[in-house]
Design a protein around this motif. Structure first.
Motif, PDB file in Angstrom:
ATOM      1  N   ARG A  28       0.841  -1.209   0.000  1.00 58.24           N
ATOM      2  CA  ARG A  28       0.000   0.000   0.000  1.00 58.24           C
ATOM      3  C   ARG A  28       0.873   1.255   0.000  1.00 58.24           C
ATOM      4  N   HIS A  68      -8.115   7.035   0.312  1.00 61.03           N
ATOM      5  CA  HIS A  68      -8.178   5.568   0.303  1.00 61.03           C
ATOM      6  C   HIS A  68      -8.796   5.057   1.600  1.00 61.03           C
ATOM      7  N   ALA A  69      -8.433   5.673   2.714  1.00 61.78           N
ATOM      8  CA  ALA A  69      -8.982   5.251   4.011  1.00 61.78           C
ATOM      9  C   ALA A  69     -10.502   5.429   4.032  1.00 61.78           C
ATOM     10  N   ARG A  71     -12.491   5.441   1.383  1.00 58.02           N
ATOM     11  CA  ARG A  71     -13.062   4.431   0.483  1.00 58.02           C
ATOM     12  C   ARG A  71     -13.040   3.038   1.114  1.00 58.02           C
ATOM     13  N   SER A  72     -11.952   2.707   1.801  1.00 60.76           N
ATOM     14  CA  SER A  72     -11.860   1.365   2.383  1.00 60.76           C
ATOM     15  C   SER A  72     -12.806   1.204   3.570  1.00 60.76           C
ATOM     16  N   ASN A  73     -13.160   2.296   4.240  1.00 58.27           N
ATOM     17  CA  ASN A  73     -14.173   2.209   5.297  1.00 58.27           C
ATOM     18  C   ASN A  73     -15.545   1.929   4.704  1.00 58.27           C
ATOM     19  N   PRO A  76     -14.769  -2.181   2.453  1.00 57.68           N
ATOM     20  CA  PRO A  76     -13.598  -2.843   3.034  1.00 57.68           C
ATOM     21  C   PRO A  76     -13.025  -3.930   2.121  1.00 57.68           C
ATOM     22  N   GLU A  77     -11.692  -4.017   2.120  1.00 55.90           N
ATOM     23  CA  GLU A  77     -10.984  -5.060   1.388  1.00 55.90           C
ATOM     24  C   GLU A  77     -10.511  -6.109   2.376  1.00 55.90           C
ATOM     25  N   THR A  78     -10.393  -7.334   1.894  1.00 55.08           N
ATOM     26  CA  THR A  78      -9.880  -8.408   2.730  1.00 55.08           C
ATOM     27  C   THR A  78      -8.551  -8.868   2.162  1.00 55.08           C
ATOM     28  N   ASP A  79      -7.496  -8.810   2.962  1.00 57.81           N
ATOM     29  CA  ASP A  79      -6.194  -9.294   2.528  1.00 57.81           C
ATOM     30  C   ASP A  79      -6.165 -10.802   2.663  1.00 57.81           C
TER      31      ASP A  79
END
Length: 176
Positions: A28, A68-69, A71-73, A76-79
């Motif tokens: 990231r 990005h934070a 958008r990810s809230n 959410p993405e899963t690693d």
């Protein structure tokens, strides 16, 4: 060499370290730095005072991270794979290096409100004025956040040290 290449060579490592302190992920962080330089390639010509390029890059990176934070809230993405990433220290005093490494690890646990100004101040050696410009907050807010962040970091270091002592005493009692 081109002006763009000079800019990349001069600021890439510092931008990456700042991005890593924010994103807590090497991939990231690299993406943030790359996106920052892409934006520079598109809009950098608009900056009239080239001496402010460093501040512009750090501000852009920070804003990209915040975007990005957000958008990810919302999404959410899963690693799928967790990767441990360690910056290797080349300091001759390894105990000091370990303390510094531990401080950086604990810095990652702080809320971003305090993490960003502390990282810019201690890891990137920016002035309060530069940090205020990068984060787009008043200088008094920067001073307050650095002060409160240092206190939180000290408390985390103390708590971490106490946990290690308790764990060592528990092991001694079990073995003894």
């Amino acid at each position: 060499m081109s002006e763009f290449q000079d800019l990349v060579d001069q600021h890439y490592q510092a931008l990456y370290r700042f991005a890593y302190s924010l994103a807590k992920s090497p991939d990231r962080a690299a993406d943030l730095v790359q996106q920052t330089f892409c934006i520079w390639a598109q809009k950098g010509h608009q900056l009239k005072d080239r001496s402010k390029a460093k501040t512009w890059l750090f501000t852009t990176l920070y804003r990209e991270h915040l975007g990005h934070a957000r958008r990810s809230n919302r999404f959410p993405e899963t690693d799928l794979e967790e990767v441990d990433y360690h910056l290797h220290s080349h300091e001759p005093d390894t105990s000091r290096g370990l303390d510094g490494k531990r401080a950086v690890e604990l810095l990652q646990r702080l809320d971003e409100t305090f993490r960003a100004p502390l990282a810019l101040f201690f890891l990137q050696q920016h002035s309060y004025k530069e940090i205020a410009a990068i984060l787009d907050v008043p200088i008094g807010t920067v001073m307050s956040r650095i002060s409160r962040g240092k206190e939180q970091l000290r408390n985390k270091m103390r708590d971490d040290a106490e946990d290690k002592i308790i764990n060592m005493e528990g092991k001694v009692r079990q073995n003894g």
